[in-house]
Motif scaffolding. Structure first.
Motif, PDB file in Angstrom:
ATOM      1  N   LEU A 183      27.615 -40.553  -7.782  1.00 50.09           N
ATOM      2  CA  LEU A 183      27.033 -40.538  -6.955  1.00 50.09           C
ATOM      3  C   LEU A 183      25.979 -39.030  -7.266  1.00 50.09           C
ATOM      4  N   LEU A 184      26.293 -38.407  -8.316  1.00 43.61           N
ATOM      5  CA  LEU A 184      25.418 -37.376  -8.903  1.00 43.61           C
ATOM      6  C   LEU A 184      24.334 -37.945  -9.322  1.00 43.61           C
ATOM      7  N   GLN A 185      24.261 -39.501 -10.056  1.00 36.51           N
ATOM      8  CA  GLN A 185      23.447 -40.239 -10.176  1.00 36.51           C
ATOM      9  C   GLN A 185      22.570 -40.245  -9.623  1.00 36.51           C
ATOM     10  N   LYS A 186      23.179 -40.919  -8.590  1.00 37.27           N
ATOM     11  CA  LYS A 186      22.829 -41.336  -6.913  1.00 37.27           C
ATOM     12  C   LYS A 186      22.139 -39.846  -6.615  1.00 37.27           C
ATOM     13  N   CYS A 187      22.247 -39.025  -6.079  1.00 32.24           N
ATOM     14  CA  CYS A 187      21.620 -37.881  -5.791  1.00 32.24           C
ATOM     15  C   CYS A 187      19.992 -37.615  -6.722  1.00 32.24           C
ATOM     16  N   LEU A 188      20.502 -37.057  -7.501  1.00 31.11           N
ATOM     17  CA  LEU A 188      19.008 -37.181  -9.069  1.00 31.11           C
ATOM     18  C   LEU A 188      17.946 -37.714  -9.065  1.00 31.11           C
ATOM     19  N   LYS A 189      18.592 -38.721  -7.809  1.00 23.90           N
ATOM     20  CA  LYS A 189      17.307 -39.660  -7.959  1.00 23.90           C
ATOM     21  C   LYS A 189      16.561 -39.861  -6.838  1.00 23.90           C
ATOM     22  N   ALA A 190      17.345 -39.319  -6.351  1.00 22.86           N
ATOM     23  CA  ALA A 190      17.080 -39.441  -4.402  1.00 22.86           C
ATOM     24  C   ALA A 190      16.500 -38.622  -3.855  1.00 22.86           C
ATOM     25  N   VAL A 191      16.450 -37.096  -4.456  1.00 22.37           N
ATOM     26  CA  VAL A 191      15.480 -35.756  -5.103  1.00 22.37           C
ATOM     27  C   VAL A 191      13.905 -35.889  -5.564  1.00 22.37           C
ATOM     28  N   LEU A 192      13.986 -36.740  -6.897  1.00 28.06           N
ATOM     29  CA  LEU A 192      13.095 -36.848  -6.841  1.00 28.06           C
ATOM     30  C   LEU A 192      11.734 -36.775  -6.256  1.00 28.06           C
ATOM     31  N   PRO A 193      11.614 -37.982  -4.904  1.00 26.17           N
ATOM     32  CA  PRO A 193      10.092 -37.210  -4.159  1.00 26.17           C
ATOM     33  C   PRO A 193      10.176 -35.959  -3.957  1.00 26.17           C
ATOM     34  N   VAL A 194      10.886 -35.277  -3.297  1.00 27.53           N
ATOM     35  CA  VAL A 194      10.819 -33.593  -2.986  1.00 27.53           C
ATOM     36  C   VAL A 194      10.301 -33.131  -4.072  1.00 27.53           C
ATOM     37  N   CYS A 195      10.603 -33.612  -5.371  1.00 26.21           N
ATOM     38  CA  CYS A 195      10.045 -33.073  -6.401  1.00 26.21           C
ATOM     39  C   CYS A 195       8.862 -33.011  -7.235  1.00 26.21           C
ATOM     40  N   ASN A 196       8.143 -34.395  -6.759  1.00 27.48           N
ATOM     41  CA  ASN A 196       7.492 -34.478  -7.283  1.00 27.48           C
ATOM     42  C   ASN A 196       6.685 -34.190  -6.371  1.00 27.48           C
ATOM     43  N   GLY A 197       6.334 -33.676  -5.262  1.00 27.58           N
ATOM     44  CA  GLY A 197       5.566 -33.956  -4.272  1.00 27.58           C
ATOM     45  C   GLY A 197       5.051 -34.802  -3.070  1.00 27.58           C
ATOM     46  N   GLN A 198       5.748 -35.956  -3.427  1.00 24.80           N
ATOM     47  CA  GLN A 198       5.972 -37.230  -2.478  1.00 24.80           C
ATOM     48  C   GLN A 198       6.563 -37.292  -1.172  1.00 24.80           C
ATOM     49  N   ALA A 199       7.261 -36.126  -0.636  1.00 30.48           N
ATOM     50  CA  ALA A 199       8.164 -36.249   1.087  1.00 30.48           C
ATOM     51  C   ALA A 199       7.624 -35.657   1.381  1.00 30.48           C
ATOM     52  N   SER A 200       7.437 -35.732   2.495  1.00 32.31           N
ATOM     53  CA  SER A 200       6.967 -34.528   3.576  1.00 32.31           C
ATOM     54  C   SER A 200       7.852 -34.767   5.123  1.00 32.31           C
ATOM     55  N   THR A 201       7.368 -33.543   5.693  1.00 29.40           N
ATOM     56  CA  THR A 201       8.215 -34.010   7.443  1.00 29.40           C
ATOM     57  C   THR A 201       7.126 -33.267   7.915  1.00 29.40           C
ATOM     58  N   ALA A 202       6.775 -33.696   9.845  1.00 31.98           N
ATOM     59  CA  ALA A 202       6.400 -33.018  10.487  1.00 31.98           C
ATOM     60  C   ALA A 202       5.582 -31.543  10.208  1.00 31.98           C
TER      61      ALA A 202
ATOM     62  N   GLY B 245       4.039 -14.746 -19.076  1.00 31.88           N
ATOM     63  CA  GLY B 245       4.939 -15.768 -17.287  1.00 31.88           C
ATOM     64  C   GLY B 245       6.383 -16.254 -18.541  1.00 31.88           C
ATOM     65  N   ILE B 246       6.626 -17.353 -17.402  1.00 33.48           N
ATOM     66  CA  ILE B 246       7.585 -18.471 -17.813  1.00 33.48           C
ATOM     67  C   ILE B 246       6.878 -19.744 -17.532  1.00 33.48           C
ATOM     68  N   ASN B 247       7.459 -20.890 -18.330  1.00 35.32           N
ATOM     69  CA  ASN B 247       6.520 -21.888 -18.932  1.00 35.32           C
ATOM     70  C   ASN B 247       6.483 -22.880 -17.540  1.00 35.32           C
ATOM     71  N   PRO B 248       5.634 -23.243 -17.413  1.00 35.37           N
ATOM     72  CA  PRO B 248       5.071 -23.958 -15.790  1.00 35.37           C
ATOM     73  C   PRO B 248       5.543 -25.297 -15.488  1.00 35.37           C
ATOM     74  N   PRO B 249       5.649 -25.966 -14.654  1.00 35.26           N
ATOM     75  CA  PRO B 249       6.083 -26.966 -13.928  1.00 35.26           C
ATOM     76  C   PRO B 249       5.527 -28.304 -14.673  1.00 35.26           C
ATOM     77  N   PRO B 250       6.954 -29.514 -15.118  1.00 40.44           N
ATOM     78  CA  PRO B 250       5.794 -30.074 -15.898  1.00 40.44           C
ATOM     79  C   PRO B 250       5.050 -30.826 -14.954  1.00 40.44           C
ATOM     80  N   PRO B 251       3.914 -32.026 -15.712  1.00 38.37           N
ATOM     81  CA  PRO B 251       3.651 -32.954 -14.313  1.00 38.37           C
ATOM     82  C   PRO B 251       3.839 -33.821 -13.055  1.00 38.37           C
ATOM     83  N   SER B 252       5.201 -33.818 -13.766  1.00 37.79           N
ATOM     84  CA  SER B 252       6.140 -34.844 -12.484  1.00 37.79           C
ATOM     85  C   SER B 252       7.442 -34.400 -13.521  1.00 37.79           C
ATOM     86  N   TYR B 253       8.671 -34.918 -12.272  1.00 36.74           N
ATOM     87  CA  TYR B 253      10.360 -34.660 -12.807  1.00 36.74           C
ATOM     88  C   TYR B 253      11.069 -36.247 -12.767  1.00 36.74           C
ATOM     89  N   ALA B 254      11.667 -36.748 -14.040  1.00 37.83           N
ATOM     90  CA  ALA B 254      12.187 -37.586 -14.019  1.00 37.83           C
ATOM     91  C   ALA B 254      14.127 -36.863 -14.303  1.00 37.83           C
TER      92      ALA B 254
END
Length: 797
Positions: A90-109, A257-266
């Motif tokens: 279940l954890l692995q399924k959820c980690l994959k499911a949230v990737l679009p949010v992490c990578n800026g590929q999800a949106s709502t109205a 500063g703190i290390n910035p976010p990576p270009p993308s998440y996996a």
């Protein structure tokens, strides 16, 4: 049950769970968590940071540890629509499911996840701690808006009735604890959307809109995110807080500063942070509060796989307790300047202690809370802290900038929590009665068909607990149609005692069953014990989460919630002179008979000595049996020290006694009666507690067991109090007599032990005969003070 008038918060500072180093056997319960000190000082502990800090810190130093993935799995399991869902799938399924949010590929109205990256890039810039708040809040709330639309097989939908939101606070929050008021100032809080909006609405806006549809709710949420989520609210109530988030900035972080976010998440394996677990740094205050000595190290999570909940825990750290590890960085608290009394601020506290204080507020504000969550954030690392009455668990750190998917999974799980999943007790329903907050409890009953309880939780006489772990006893006035129909109305009403008892102990209802049997044949007991009208045991042990997380010895100290209903009694501290002596003596005789019949009370303190009127006379009652034991139950029971520190016998306040190497005997309980009498007679005048400075022994409630024992030893040997203090001549004479007896008895016992020690063939005998018991009590009866006070007290006409 402790009287509200004196105790305020009826809880003793927890003591260390010290192992018996080199001990051949354990003679008595070696631990001390959760025993309640009956002292008006405890109401101060509920408000003054410098007073309560040592006890909160001691609990935190005993924190257990688990891996971050194990904690995420457990939280996902609670938010799952199919609790039997296997982990870690279940954890692995959820980690994959949230990737679009992490990578800026999800949106709502209304929101787009690419704004999460924008907020995080602002977060990592150098600056003071409070510069973190706004970007973190925006990233969290934008993510929640996007995560609401994510569907994962086996997971529930988000809970609109809660609609959790992250809100800036950084403002004083007040709460009353009997006669004292606490002031806390968490940085950020998580709470339901309606609760977050309320401080910013006018009276018209505060009207609840029951017809609000989902689209309108989302628009309200977006409006609050844009305008008020990063503003400071006023007067947020603790009862609405679901979790607190406390921030700290590394010292170099203000300019670096703190290390910035990576270009993308996996999806990647969890990467340990440094430090992996958050240590408790000891404070270096200029005027530290007197408190307990360092506790033994808590044990790290074991390498065993999980035995329940179909979870598979990650392997734990092989290091020691976080309380023994040193921080690799120096943390700097933000300058939270305020006009509050310096003693009432949290500014100089370690972040772990600060969040512990917040948890204590959250526990105190809601009845029967099962558990709580708080978050600690240091730069880019987050730790989840889990609190319940068995203890505290922290998970390993999550770098939420570099490992954003795990932070998103945490939010995803929490967003699907209803109030019960947040730890609120679903059995106590919040209701309003004549404009006051009450709690309603109804349950099916084999004898009465249904028992209805109305718990008057806003009543002035409610006694609440302030602390993190232990029994956490609350005493609340209660009314019940079903119980009134069965028993009739009691002159002083009824009270409910609600507490987290240890599952391994013989329960208080079972003890009281035995006590009732003894009362049928012994007049010294009949009428001198509490009358249990009704009770219920809840079936949610605190050990379950520890089994899920792989914490070692998960059932050790496991607790379950009890509710017991009794007729209301009066406190012995209301009495003085011969009347006080007479009620106190009745309790001694009741205690003596019970001990001889195999019921060992083991927690004699003023709050457990009560009375009631019967036929124009005051009848003494020996109360509270939740730490008692039965002679026919072999071996030490429970994980909790049996006793209340200021009133415990000196033998038990030694290092050996606290390790459980001293057998708890009758003479120890009788000695406690003497300390109770001195406490009441020197600190009260005509039933009224004297002002601070006009009464002795205040510090006894603030010291650890051994230090308190040393203070009491000096008092017993010298029996001196400042001349300006209240001393009734007759009462003082008896106090002197009592401690003469104790001093003489202790001297003779030491001589006997020395003689036995010289003869290796003669083992030291710690057993007591009935003759020993009677002779010890007779020593006090033979004093002139006992004879003088035994003259019948004058009862009011």
């Amino acid at each position: 049950m402790s009287p509200a008038g004196e105790t305020g918060t009826s809880s003793t500072p927890p003591r260390a769970n010290a192992p018996a180093h080199g001990a051949s056997k354990i003679e008595s319960t070696p631990n001390s968590r959760g025993a309640s000190v009956v002292s008006e000082n405890i109401s101060v502990l509920g408000a003054k940071v410098k007073k309560v800090r040592p006890w909160i810190q001691r609990d935190i130093e005993q924190v257990k540890e688990c891996k971050a993935d194990a904690m995420l799995q457990a939280l996902l399991q609670r938010a799952s629509s199919t609790p039997e869902t296997k982990q870690p799938e279940l954890l692995q399924k959820c980690l994959k499911a949230v990737l679009p949010v992490c990578n800026g590929q999800a949106s709502t109205a209304l929101v787009k996840s690419s704004d999460v990256e924008t907020a995080l890039n602002e977060y990592v810039r150098p600056g003071a701690e409070n510069k973190f708040y706004g970007p973190f809040i925006r990233a969290t709330n934008i993510a929640l808006g996007c995560l609401e639309e994510i569907k994962v097989d086996g997971m529930r939908a988000a809970v609109p009735a809660v609609d959790m939101i992250c809100q800036q606070n950084d403002m004083p929050m007040h709460q009353n604890h009997q006669t004292a008021k606490s002031i806390r100032k968490p940085d950020l809080v998580i709470l339901p959307l309606n609760s977050a909006c309320t401080p910013f609405q006018d009276e018209k806006g505060k009207q609840k809109d029951d017809a609000m549809d989902d689209e309108k709710r989302k628009k309200q949420r977006k409006a609050h995110m844009d305008t008020n989520a990063t503003a400071k609210p006023k007067n947020l109530p603790w009862k609405d807080i679901l979790a607190c988030i406390e921030f700290k900035r590394k010292t170099p972080g203000r300019a670096k500063g703190i290390n910035p976010p990576p270009p993308s998440y996996a999806v990647i394996d969890h990467v340990p942070t440094k430090p992996e677990y958050l240590p408790v740094d000891h404070l270096k205050a200029q005027d530290p509060a007197p408190g307990p000595s360092q506790t033994p190290a808590a044990q790290p999570a074991s390498n065993t796989a999980l035995l329940s909940s179909s979870l598979t825990a990650a392997q734990p750290s092989k290091g020691g307790s976080s309380s023994k590890r040193k921080a690799t960085v120096t943390l700097e608290s933000a300058a939270k300047k305020s006009k509050m009394d310096p003693d009432d601020t949290d500014d100089d506290l370690d972040v772990t202690v600060q969040t512990g204080l917040y948890a204590a507020e959250m526990f105190a504000s809601n009845l029967g809370v099962n558990y709580l969550l708080n978050l600690i954030v240091i730069d880019d690392v987050m730790w989840i802290w889990y609190y319940d009455r068995q203890g505290i668990i922290q998970c390993s750190g999550i770098n939420f900038i570099q490992d954003l998917p795990r932070f998103m999974v945490l939010l995803y799980a929490l967003q699907r929590f209803d109030l019960y999943d947040w730890g609120r007790n679903k059995d106590f329903l919040l209701v309003q009665v004549e404009g006051k907050q009450c709690h309603e409890f109804k349950i099916k009953d084999a004898e009465l068909e249904e028992v209805d309880l109305l718990l008057h939780t806003s009543h002035d006489e409610r006694v609440t607990h302030y602390g993190l772990q232990g029994r956490a006893t609350n005493v609340v006035p209660v009314t019940s149609e079903a119980l009134a129909k069965k028993y009739g109305n009691f002159q002083d009403g009824m009270v409910a005692k609600i507490f987290w008892g240890e599952a391994s102990r013989t329960s208080e209802p079972e003890i009281l069953d035995k006590v009732e049997e003894i009362a049928k044949v012994h007049p010294t007991v009949q009428g001198h014990i509490p009358k249990l009208l009704w009770h219920h045991t809840f079936t949610n042990p605190t050990s379950a989460i520890r089994e899920a997380l792989g914490v070692p010895e998960p059932t050790k100290g496991s607790r379950v919630l009890y509710i017991l209903i009794f007729p209301k009694l009066h406190s012995i501290t209301e009495l003085d002179g011969r009347v006080l002596f007479d009620v106190w003596r009745q309790c001694i005789l009741c205690h003596l008979t019970l001990w001889k019949e195999g019921v060992y009370h083991r927690d004699v303190s003023p709050g457990n000595l009560m009375w009631y009127w019967k036929d124009g006379k005051r009848i003494g009652v020996l109360n509270d049996y939740d730490l008692s034991s039965l002679a026919n139950v072999q071996g030490p029971q429970g994980n909790e020290r049996t006793g209340t520190v200021p009133f415990m016998a000196l033998d038990l306040l030694t290092e050996e006694g606290q390790r459980g190497e001293v057998k708890h005997l009758y003479r120890h309980d009788l000695e406690s009666f003497m300390w109770c009498f001195a406490w009441i007679s020197l600190r009260y005048k005509e039933g009224v507690l004297l002002q601070r400075g006009l009464r002795p022994f205040d510090e006894w409630a603030n010291l650890d067991a051994v230090a308190c024992g040393e203070k009491k030893f000096v008092f017993q040997a010298h029996r001196k109090v400042p001349a300006r203090l209240h001393k009734d001549p007759l009462m003082w004479e008896f106090v002197v007599d009592c401690f003469d007896v104790l001093d003489t008895y202790a001297f003779n016992r030491r001589k006997q032990l020395l003689r036995l020690a010289r003869r290796a063939d003669q083992p030291t005998n710690s057993e007591e005969s009935e003759s020993n018991i009677d002779d010890f009590l007779q020593s006090f009866k033979n004093t002139e003070g006992w004879a003088a006070l035994s003259k019948p007290p004058r009862e009011p006409s």
